[in-house]
Structures are given as C-alpha cells and as structure tokens.
Design an enzyme around this catalytic site. Structure first.
Site, PDB file in Angstrom:
ATOM      1  N   LYS A   1       0.850  -1.191   0.000  1.00 38.36           N
ATOM      2  CA  LYS A   1       0.000   0.000   0.000  1.00 38.36           C
ATOM      3  C   LYS A   1       0.885   1.240   0.000  1.00 38.36           C
ATOM      4  O   LYS A   1       1.933   1.267   0.659  1.00 38.36           O
ATOM      5  CB  LYS A   1      -0.912  -0.023   1.230  1.00 38.36           C
ATOM      6  CG  LYS A   1      -1.979   1.057   1.231  1.00 38.36           C
ATOM      7  CD  LYS A   1      -2.964   0.873   2.378  1.00 38.36           C
ATOM      8  CE  LYS A   1      -4.014   1.979   2.387  1.00 38.36           C
ATOM      9  NZ  LYS A   1      -4.986   1.838   3.482  1.00 38.36           N
TER      10      LYS A   1
ATOM     11  N   SER B   1      -9.674   1.864   2.621  1.00 35.77           N
ATOM     12  CA  SER B   1      -8.836   2.606   1.709  1.00 35.77           C
ATOM     13  C   SER B   1      -7.784   1.752   0.996  1.00 35.77           C
ATOM     14  O   SER B   1      -7.134   2.242   0.071  1.00 35.77           O
ATOM     15  CB  SER B   1      -8.148   3.739   2.476  1.00 35.77           C
ATOM     16  OG  SER B   1      -7.325   3.221   3.515  1.00 35.77           O
TER      17      SER B   1
ATOM     18  N   SER C   1      -9.939  -0.419   6.763  1.00 39.87           N
ATOM     19  CA  SER C   1      -9.391  -0.359   5.401  1.00 39.87           C
ATOM     20  C   SER C   1      -8.779  -1.636   4.867  1.00 39.87           C
ATOM     21  O   SER C   1      -8.392  -1.680   3.704  1.00 39.87           O
ATOM     22  CB  SER C   1      -8.336   0.738   5.329  1.00 39.87           C
ATOM     23  OG  SER C   1      -8.980   1.967   5.203  1.00 39.87           O
TER      24      SER C   1
HETATM   25  N1  GLN Z   1     -13.116   4.536   6.170  1.00 41.20           N
HETATM   26  C1  GLN Z   1     -12.374   4.822   7.359  1.00 41.20           C
HETATM   27  C2  GLN Z   1     -11.851   6.239   7.306  1.00 41.20           C
HETATM   28  O1  GLN Z   1     -12.062   6.879   6.357  1.00 41.20           O
HETATM   29  C3  GLN Z   1     -11.267   3.851   7.562  1.00 41.20           C
HETATM   30  C4  GLN Z   1     -10.098   4.072   6.708  1.00 41.20           C
HETATM   31  C5  GLN Z   1      -8.885   3.315   7.133  1.00 41.20           C
HETATM   32  O2  GLN Z   1      -9.001   2.302   7.828  1.00 41.20           O
HETATM   33  N2  GLN Z   1      -7.723   3.802   6.742  1.00 41.20           N
HETATM   34  O3  GLN Z   1     -11.234   6.707   8.211  1.00 41.20           O
END
Ligand code: GLN
Length: 444
Positions: free
Chosen positions: A43, A120, A145
């Site tokens: 990532k 994400s 995410s």
């Molecule tokens: N959707 C969540 C956020 O926007 C989680 C994202 C993540 O785990 N990086 O914070």
C-alpha cells in the site's frame, strides 16, 4: 513465473483497473526464505526505500523514502519481490478508494468496473483478486481499510491486534488506530505473511513483545468447542438482506463443524462506534498532516510571499477535499474550549467500547458479523453520498479497530449481481490464530 513476466502482467492489469500508483520496472529479489519469488504489492502509505511513496496524496509526489519500513525489511529477507505501491484513498481517508490524490486514478472493482474496490486499501484488494501469479498484498487499516476492500473484492484480509505488527515506516493516519496487515487470495497466504511480519520491533515502541505463533499451523486445527457469538446489532436495519443470508449460511457451516453459536449484543459499539472513531481519527490525522507543508517531504514549489502564504497555498492546492475536511474537523475538535466536549469525550467512550468487547470475550472466542452492510457500490451511487453517509459505511468495522482487536474478512459467496460478500470474524487481543483456525473452515 519469472520477474519480468510478473511485471508485464501487473502492468497489463493495472492499465485496465488502476491498482497501482507506482510499479517497479525491475524489482530485485534479495533474501531467501518462505516468500521466495512471491510478488508483494505494498500500500502506498508504507515506506519502501527509493520507491515513490505518496500515501495516495499529491502532496507527497516525488517523495522517495531513504529507508524500508520494518515489514518491508522482514519480507525482503524471506525472498519477496516488491512489485510496487498500490492505490488508496489519500492518507487512508475513505471507504471506497475514491478519495484519491489529485493526480491519481481510482481503482476499479475486479468484478464490475462501474463499482468501487472499497477502501482505503482498494488497489491492494482489487489487484489481489486479479493477479494471475502468487501474490500477497500489504494493506493498512485505521477503521476498516483492510477488511472493507477485501470483502468488496472477494479476497481475504486480516487486520491484526494493534501493536502486533510494527508501524515503523508506515505513514501515520491516526497513530492510536493504525495497523498494517495482509490481503491475499487464501487464509493460508494471509497466515504465512502474518507469521513473517508480526512481532516486536525495537524501533517501534507500541509493538508488543509477545511470541509470534506459527499461524499457518492453525489452518488444520478443528473448531470443535470454539464458541462464536453472533453480533445481534450487525444483522439489523440497514444491512442488505441477501448479504445477511449468506453470512448466516457461513455461520451454519461453522456450527456444522462443531462450533457453539450464541447471540451477543454490543449496543454501545453500535450506538457510538462511528462517531467515536471519526472524532479520534480526525483529531489524530489533523496533527499528523501538519508536517506536509510543501517543504520537508515530497512536493515543493518556488516560494513566493511569506512562509504562511506558501504553506497555505500548497496545502490548499495539493490536499484533496476529504483531507481538508478532516484537518478542519480534527483541529476544531481538539481546540481549547472544545477538546473536553469532543476529543476527550470520544477517548472516554472508546474505553467503554473496549470494555464492552472484553466482556463479550469472557463468553465467546470469536464474534461474527457481515464485514460491510452492502456489496461494492457503483461509483454513481457513491457520488450521491454525503460525507456522513460515507462514514456510516464503516458501521461494522470501526468497533474492532477502536478496540485494537484482530479481525478477518473471508469471502462467503456472492449476491444476485455476482458481487462478493464478506464475513467478518473478530477475536480477542493477540488471538489471530483463532481467526485463522475458524476462517479457513469457510473457504471453498
Ligand atoms: N473509512 C475509514 C476512514 O475513512 C477507515 C479508513 C482506514 O481504515 N484507513 O477513516
């Protein structure tokens, strides 16, 4: 498959689906071990030495770390081939990988290009589904995410206990919540990767100094006498019916293999989870992003005017809307005068949520729920969502993340549109092996 072939295949897939922000043209295999010649995608928010690492944001363009994250050092020793950096919501801010950096492409769902991969870690999960060779992805989760995109793309994603895997070299979103974790096609590959990257790191003070079990050996273990709690609130209103059915079928499979099933209620997590998570995550994010000012890392421009103007202009041009929204809300919520009402209160509620989970784990070994309330949505549906509706997508995943609990998403079937559905298991702290033991029983 040889390395050149892997890279040309990767490029071919990427051209059609946009899973990568960077692909290494000539990656090198260094070590020798349990990941020999396994392609690993990383990532974008995890630092890889000399490889552009942008956390999905334009403000970090041209930034090439001078060091490898601990997880990268560990996989290199085992012979992994690092093929590139996968697409994500900038800094991890999103659930669909649509909040990408200003100059970046949005990854497309492997089953339907009009739909999102989830986020994400969207590029990581999408590519895992599409890869035609042995491949494991390294993702990252703050509030869901890893499991969210795994469920939308029909692959396995494991988010470990907070502190199980070193965050050294991970660009912070929210330090008290961030975890690195594997995404792969099978539970076995996820277990293998976890075995390699988990464990104490003297460079990272929040890593736990606890022995690392041989996770892969739990695949064969039966689940007789394992107690599994169905999270009652996760099957209520707002969860797609077809999705509930499939997850219930999964629970039956676990029961048939000897698990004892009972109902568990987590009312506090349901009621306050999303609010608590977003307050804390945004507060921490707003301080973490302060260092990106167009000077110390990545993007920079000719300085005109005074420094304040320079910083404001570059931040306004290079951050996307969601990043700006979070900086503003996060800064507000921890300002003198508001801090007690928002940040401190959220921290207190978090402690109560942890307590609620801890009580549940006095009764059961695992908790089960759908991973997401719906299957991968279409881009045109996502466009219509308000920020708040966006955040509500995380209703089932914020709980274990707030509590620092390990959780896994496994594909459990598809809906009528042939879109994958994920089942999520959550375990008590440092019980990743139980996740592996049970989820391997759900694989076809
Ligand atoms: N959707 C969540 C956020 O926007 C989680 C994202 C993540 O785990 N990086 O914070």
């Amino acid at each position: 498959m040889d390395i050149n072939k892997i890279i040309s295949e990767t490029k071919k897939i990427d051209k059609e689906y946009h899973y990568f922000n960077t692909i290494d043209d000539s990656p090198k295999k260094e070590g020798n071990g349990n990941l020999n010649n396994v392609a690993v995608s990383v990532k974008d928010c995890i630092c890889v030495k000399d490889m552009e690492s942008r956390a999905g944001s334009k403000i970090l363009s041209t930034y090439k770390p001078v060091f490898d994250a601990t997880v990268i050092q560990r996989i290199r020793k085992e012979g992994a081939v690092i093929i590139g950096k996968t697409a994500q919501d900038a800094f991890g801010f999103g659930s669909f990988s649509t909040n990408v950096g200003k100059d970046m492409k949005i990854p497309l769902n492997p089953f339907d290009k009009e739909r999102a991969c989830g986020g994400s870690s969207g590029g990581a999960a999408g590519f895992t589904q599409k890869s035609t060779f042995k491949h494991i992805a390294l993702g990252q989760s703050t509030g869901g995410s890893i499991v969210a995109p795994a469920s939308f793309c029909g692959v396995v994603g494991l988010c470990p206990t907070y502190g199980r895997i070193s965050r050294y070299g991970l660009m912070d979103y929210a330090n008290s919540l961030d975890k690195i974790g594997p995404i792969a096609k099978t539970v076995e590959e996820v277990a293998l990767m976890l075995e390699i990257i988990a464990g104490y790191d003297e460079k990272e003070s929040t890593t736990l100094n606890e022995p690392v079990p041989k996770y892969t050996s739990y695949i064969k273990k039966d689940i007789k006498n394992l107690k599994i709690g169905i999270i009652k609130e996760a099957f209520g209103k707002g969860i797609e019916a077809e999705l509930k059915e499939k997850v219930e079928e999964g629970i039956k499979m676990l029961e048939q293999q000897g698990a004892k099933i009972e109902d568990i209620s987590l009312p506090l997590t349901k009621k306050y989870g999303v609010e608590t998570y977003y307050l804390l995550a945004m507060c921490e994010a707003s301080t973490n992003l302060a260092k990106f000012c167009g000077m110390r890392y990545g993007a920079s421009e000719q300085i005109k005017g005074n420094f304040n103007e320079y910083f404001s202009n570059i931040r306004s041009d290079y951050f996307n809307d969601e990043s700006k929204r979070r900086i503003i809300i996060g800064t507000f919520a921890r300002m003198a005068g508001y801090r007690d009402a928002y940040y401190i209160k959220a921290a207190k509620v978090r402690a109560k949520i942890i307590d609620e989970y801890k009580k549940a784990f006095e009764k059961v070994d695992l908790l089960v729920s759908p991973t997401m309330p719906f299957v991968a949505p279409r881009f045109k549906e996502i466009e219509k969502l308000s920020p708040l509706q966006n955040y509500m997508a995380d209703t089932l995943t914020v709980g274990p993340n707030l509590a620092g609990l390990p959780h896994i998403s496994v594909p459990i079937g598809t809906n009528k549109d042939k879109m994958p559905i994920g089942l999520m298991l959550t375990a008590d702290h440092l019980k990743e092996e139980t996740l592996i033991q049970a989820s391997s029983k759900l694989e076809k």
